[in-house]
Design an enzyme around this catalytic site. Structure first.
Site, mmCIF file in Angstrom:
data_model
loop_
_atom_site.group_PDB
_atom_site.id
_atom_site.type_symbol
_atom_site.label_atom_id
_atom_site.label_comp_id
_atom_site.label_asym_id
_atom_site.label_seq_id
_atom_site.Cartn_x
_atom_site.Cartn_y
_atom_site.Cartn_z
ATOM 1 N N CYS A 1 -3.683 1.268 6.503
ATOM 2 C CA CYS A 1 -4.088 0.549 7.701
ATOM 3 C C CYS A 1 -4.526 1.643 8.646
ATOM 4 O O CYS A 1 -5.464 1.293 9.558
ATOM 5 C CB CYS A 1 -2.832 -0.137 8.122
ATOM 6 S SG CYS A 1 -1.530 1.101 8.449
ATOM 7 N N GLU B 1 5.576 -8.359 -3.861
ATOM 8 C CA GLU B 1 5.907 -8.504 -5.286
ATOM 9 C C GLU B 1 5.333 -7.820 -6.151
ATOM 10 O O GLU B 1 5.672 -7.329 -7.285
ATOM 11 C CB GLU B 1 5.917 -10.045 -5.486
ATOM 12 C CG GLU B 1 6.634 -11.113 -5.099
ATOM 13 C CD GLU B 1 6.617 -11.312 -3.423
ATOM 14 O OE1 GLU B 1 5.484 -11.080 -2.763
ATOM 15 O OE2 GLU B 1 7.689 -11.581 -2.756
ATOM 16 N N GLU C 1 2.862 -4.735 12.614
ATOM 17 C CA GLU C 1 2.117 -3.668 12.433
ATOM 18 C C GLU C 1 1.036 -4.176 11.348
ATOM 19 O O GLU C 1 1.143 -4.403 10.090
ATOM 20 C CB GLU C 1 3.139 -2.571 11.470
ATOM 21 C CG GLU C 1 2.403 -1.064 11.615
ATOM 22 C CD GLU C 1 1.287 -0.863 10.581
ATOM 23 O OE1 GLU C 1 0.133 -1.097 10.975
ATOM 24 O OE2 GLU C 1 1.739 -0.509 9.595
ATOM 25 N N LEU C 2 -0.213 -4.390 11.961
ATOM 26 C CA LEU C 2 -1.359 -5.215 11.217
ATOM 27 C C LEU C 2 -2.411 -4.089 10.831
ATOM 28 O O LEU C 2 -2.292 -2.955 10.795
ATOM 29 C CB LEU C 2 -1.498 -6.413 12.054
ATOM 30 C CG LEU C 2 -0.597 -7.392 12.558
ATOM 31 C CD1 LEU C 2 -0.884 -8.551 13.356
ATOM 32 C CD2 LEU C 2 0.452 -7.821 11.425
ATOM 33 N N GLY D 1 1.280 -5.891 7.350
ATOM 34 C CA GLY D 1 0.244 -6.741 6.617
ATOM 35 C C GLY D 1 -0.954 -6.977 7.289
ATOM 36 O O GLY D 1 -1.331 -6.227 8.079
ATOM 37 N N SER D 2 -1.535 -7.951 6.764
ATOM 38 C CA SER D 2 -2.955 -8.284 7.488
ATOM 39 C C SER D 2 -2.711 -9.079 8.675
ATOM 40 O O SER D 2 -1.803 -9.526 9.034
ATOM 41 C CB SER D 2 -3.784 -9.175 6.469
ATOM 42 O OG SER D 2 -3.386 -10.566 5.969
ATOM 43 N N ASN E 1 0.719 -1.214 0.182
ATOM 44 C CA ASN E 1 0.049 -0.082 -0.009
ATOM 45 C C ASN E 1 0.898 1.308 0.064
ATOM 46 O O ASN E 1 0.454 2.298 -0.341
ATOM 47 C CB ASN E 1 -1.151 0.081 1.060
ATOM 48 C CG ASN E 1 -0.601 -0.157 2.539
ATOM 49 O OD1 ASN E 1 0.645 -0.830 2.775
ATOM 50 N ND2 ASN E 1 -0.959 0.290 3.563
HETATM 51 P P1 NAD Z 1 -2.234 -10.558 2.127
HETATM 52 O O1 NAD Z 1 -2.524 -10.649 3.994
HETATM 53 O O2 NAD Z 1 -2.282 -11.675 1.504
HETATM 54 O O3 NAD Z 1 -0.912 -9.655 2.109
HETATM 55 C C1 NAD Z 1 -0.420 -8.578 2.653
HETATM 56 C C2 NAD Z 1 0.899 -8.483 2.534
HETATM 57 O O4 NAD Z 1 1.454 -9.360 3.241
HETATM 58 C C3 NAD Z 1 1.426 -8.545 1.025
HETATM 59 O O5 NAD Z 1 2.433 -7.567 0.600
HETATM 60 C C4 NAD Z 1 1.907 -9.854 0.952
HETATM 61 O O6 NAD Z 1 2.968 -10.149 -0.136
HETATM 62 C C5 NAD Z 1 2.470 -10.002 2.264
HETATM 63 N N1 NAD Z 1 2.173 -11.909 2.505
HETATM 64 C C6 NAD Z 1 1.371 -12.430 2.524
HETATM 65 N N2 NAD Z 1 1.440 -13.821 2.825
HETATM 66 C C7 NAD Z 1 2.638 -13.698 3.521
HETATM 67 C C8 NAD Z 1 3.590 -14.827 4.098
HETATM 68 N N3 NAD Z 1 3.104 -15.808 4.244
HETATM 69 N N4 NAD Z 1 4.763 -14.433 4.498
HETATM 70 C C9 NAD Z 1 5.427 -13.077 4.452
HETATM 71 N N5 NAD Z 1 4.645 -12.223 3.777
HETATM 72 C C10 NAD Z 1 3.188 -12.342 3.281
HETATM 73 O O7 NAD Z 1 -3.343 -9.494 1.916
HETATM 74 P P2 NAD Z 1 -3.750 -8.629 0.514
HETATM 75 O O8 NAD Z 1 -4.923 -9.212 -0.396
HETATM 76 O O9 NAD Z 1 -2.500 -8.394 -0.235
HETATM 77 O O10 NAD Z 1 -3.969 -7.313 1.244
HETATM 78 C C11 NAD Z 1 -5.532 -7.374 1.751
HETATM 79 C C12 NAD Z 1 -5.345 -7.294 3.252
HETATM 80 O O11 NAD Z 1 -3.976 -6.724 3.704
HETATM 81 C C13 NAD Z 1 -6.123 -6.123 3.850
HETATM 82 O O12 NAD Z 1 -7.360 -6.487 4.229
HETATM 83 C C14 NAD Z 1 -5.447 -5.434 4.780
HETATM 84 O O13 NAD Z 1 -5.918 -5.921 6.077
HETATM 85 C C15 NAD Z 1 -4.091 -5.978 4.972
HETATM 86 N N6 NAD Z 1 -3.072 -4.985 4.672
HETATM 87 C C16 NAD Z 1 -2.549 -4.406 5.920
HETATM 88 C C17 NAD Z 1 -1.690 -3.293 5.666
HETATM 89 C C18 NAD Z 1 -1.191 -2.446 6.671
HETATM 90 O O14 NAD Z 1 -0.575 -1.386 6.539
HETATM 91 N N7 NAD Z 1 -1.235 -3.115 8.143
HETATM 92 C C19 NAD Z 1 -1.066 -3.193 4.415
HETATM 93 C C20 NAD Z 1 -1.501 -3.914 3.388
HETATM 94 C C21 NAD Z 1 -2.516 -4.870 3.451
#
Ligand code: NAD
Length: 478
Positions: free
Chosen positions: A286, A180, A252-253, A230-231, A154
């Site tokens: 986020c 990626e 940082e979720l 991430g999520s 993001n």
């Molecule tokens: P996702 O959870 O699949 O991916 C989020 C990020 O984590 C991506 O960059 C991905 O490459 C990485 N990731 C995924 N699986 C991983 C693993 N096993 N090991 C290491 N890295 C991994 O979700 P998405 O579809 O890409 O994004 C949607 C959700 O992600 C949203 O609903 C939101 O909650 C969350 N998100 C949160 C933030 C944040 O700043 N907290 C940022 C982006 C996305």
């Protein structure tokens, strides 16, 4: 308008850029069109082993490097980022979708983060405890060791810098796996570090199959810290892997930012601020304001004003200077938002603006406003991470606080009120890592950024971000 995605994608390991050599690849897409624009090489297990070995060597050398020299490299990286800012911002828009003004703002903030960490890394002080003459007790803060960092798409420039800068300022080495989907921005950031003179082994940047990469790096005894953005579900899965080697973690979720708008707020100013902030980065933030709880006395005027301003937003290609909101970052997001909007209206929410993809191709979704959204709607409980504002009403302060604290998330919260006593009360009572009162700005280089509850733990930025990369040691000398 044509803009070229002219960056050479590769893995950065031990000071070398690697691509080809039979590695698998995946396409980096342009969200405004949905078309592919470059092939990204993916790391093999052997690449990751090489990265781990380099990071171990890098740690030994970097922790012994004088802090002033480390600071000079961070400062030089900030300068290069600014000099190359227009190019990096263009790459970010072409692979992530955000409008150019926001991408340029991200470059500026990332450079400010580097400057802050350059200075703050010089202030990692310990303590000398009072003891009888001739004896000493020292409290030392030392770098935790090699860091494995994973970050989301993001903020493709800033998220990368937010991981690397505090690690390097604390004296740690790092392997980062950015998303990626936004690899080009990360590659350009790493080139700034490289050209600023960062020794090759200190920072590696890899891409791959996320689950494979994180399992490999977190299983290694070389890795001493996990830092993830991430999520929530992915964060919890990574925490479990980190437990096996008891490594330090910063998580940082996601969030579900409540916004409490009281009758006594400055309504027009509040609406202008909130609408602009809600749709920043197409809502993929986020700390985005997500559920707007508005006091009864102004609810109808708030809903009408929010919808009117939202309908006036111009959505288009982020490279077009007239666009105020770009496409979403990937094909998953508009589909996820369409589902949440359909679910909310089927539960009785009223659609006041947007509600559909918009028919432009690419990964677009219109800025959307839903009012009278019941708590039974999925969007009131799951992080939408998109351009949808959820409006509902409240009566008393107690109801508003209970609603703000209802969900397991605790990242950002916002309150709009001119009443000073209430401002103090809300600052104490709301369960969140960051609270904005009459402001939506929560992120500054010198201020801790992070959440509580399911939104994670540990802070980035500020002195807290460096402290999260240090271990404490007591040395007693008699
Ligand atoms: P996702 O959870 O699949 O991916 C989020 C990020 O984590 C991506 O960059 C991905 O490459 C990485 N990731 C995924 N699986 C991983 C693993 N096993 N090991 C290491 N890295 C991994 O979700 P998405 O579809 O890409 O994004 C949607 C959700 O992600 C949203 O609903 C939101 O909650 C969350 N998100 C949160 C933030 C944040 O700043 N907290 C940022 C982006 C996305």
């Amino acid at each position: 308008m044509t803009a070229t995605y002219d960056t050479k994608l590769g893995l950065y390991i031990a000071g070398e850029w690697l691509s080809g050599d039979g590695r698998d690849t995946r396409d980096v897409l342009n969200p405004a069109t949905g078309g592919g624009q470059a092939a990204l090489p993916l790391a093999s297990a052997a690449d990751l082993d090489r990265a781990l070995e380099a990071t171990q060597r890098g740690f030994v050398a970097w922790r012994a490097t004088p802090p002033e020299k480390r600071a000079a490299i961070l400062t030089r990286t900030a300068q290069l980022l600014r000099e190359r800012g227009d190019n990096i911002a263009r790459i970010a828009t072409l692979e992530q979708g955000k409008i150019q003004a926001e991408a340029k703002g991200e470059v500026a903030f990332a450079a400010a983060l580097l400057d802050f960490h350059a200075a703050e890394g010089l202030r990692v002080y310990g303590r000398v405890l009072p003891r009888p003459s001739g004896t000493r007790s020292l409290v030392l803060h030392q770098p935790v060791g090699p860091v494995a960092a994973f970050c989301a798409w993001n903020f493709p420039i800033m998220n990368v810098v937010r991981k690397i800068a505090p690690a390097l300022a604390a004296g740690c080495s790092i392997i980062i796996k950015p998303s990626e989907e936004t690899a080009g921005s990360a590659v350009e950031v790493l080139k700034c570090f490289q050209d600023a003179g960062l020794p090759g082994d200190v920072a590696q940047c890899v891409f791959g199959v996320p689950d494979m990469v994180s399992r490999h790096l977190l299983a290694s005894p070389i890795t001493r810290k996990l830092s993830f953005t991430g999520s929530v579900p992915v964060g919890k899965a990574l925490m479990k892997l980190a437990a096996d080697t008891m490594m330090r973690t910063t998580m940082e979720l996601g969030g579900h930012g409540p916004v409490l708008v009281f009758d006594d707020c400055d309504l027009d100013k509040t609406l202008d601020t909130l609408v602009a902030h809600k749709f920043r980065n197409a809502g993929q933030v986020c700390v985005a304001p997500t559920r707007f709880h508005v006091q009864d006395g102004i609810y109808d005027r708030f809903a009408a004003g929010f919808a009117e301003r939202t309908r006036g937003l111009k959505v288009g290609d982020g490279m077009d200077s007239a666009s105020q909101m770009g496409p979403m970052a990937n094909a998953r997001r508009p589909d996820a938002i369409a589902e949440l909007v359909g679910d909310a209206t089927s539960h009785g929410a009223k659609l006041l603006a947007g509600g559909d993809y918009g028919g432009q191709g690419g990964f677009f979704f219109q800025p959307t406003v839903l009012s009278d959204v019941p708590l039974s709607a999925r969007a009131m409980n799951e992080e939408p991470f998109g351009p949808v504002a959820l409006l509902s009403r409240f009566g008393s302060d107690e109801d508003a606080i209970a609603e703000a604290n209802r969900l397991p998330f605790g990242l950002a919260a916002y309150c709009f009120t001119e009443n000073g006593r209430r401002q103090n009360l809300l600052g104490d009572a709301i369960e969140a890592g960051m609270i904005g009162i009459n402001t939506v700005r929560l992120s500054y280089p010198d201020s801790p950024f992070g959440g509580v509850k399911d939104s994670g733990h540990g802070s980035e930025d500020g002195p807290e971000g460096i402290a999260a990369h240090l271990v404490t040691k007591a040395v007693h000398i008699s």
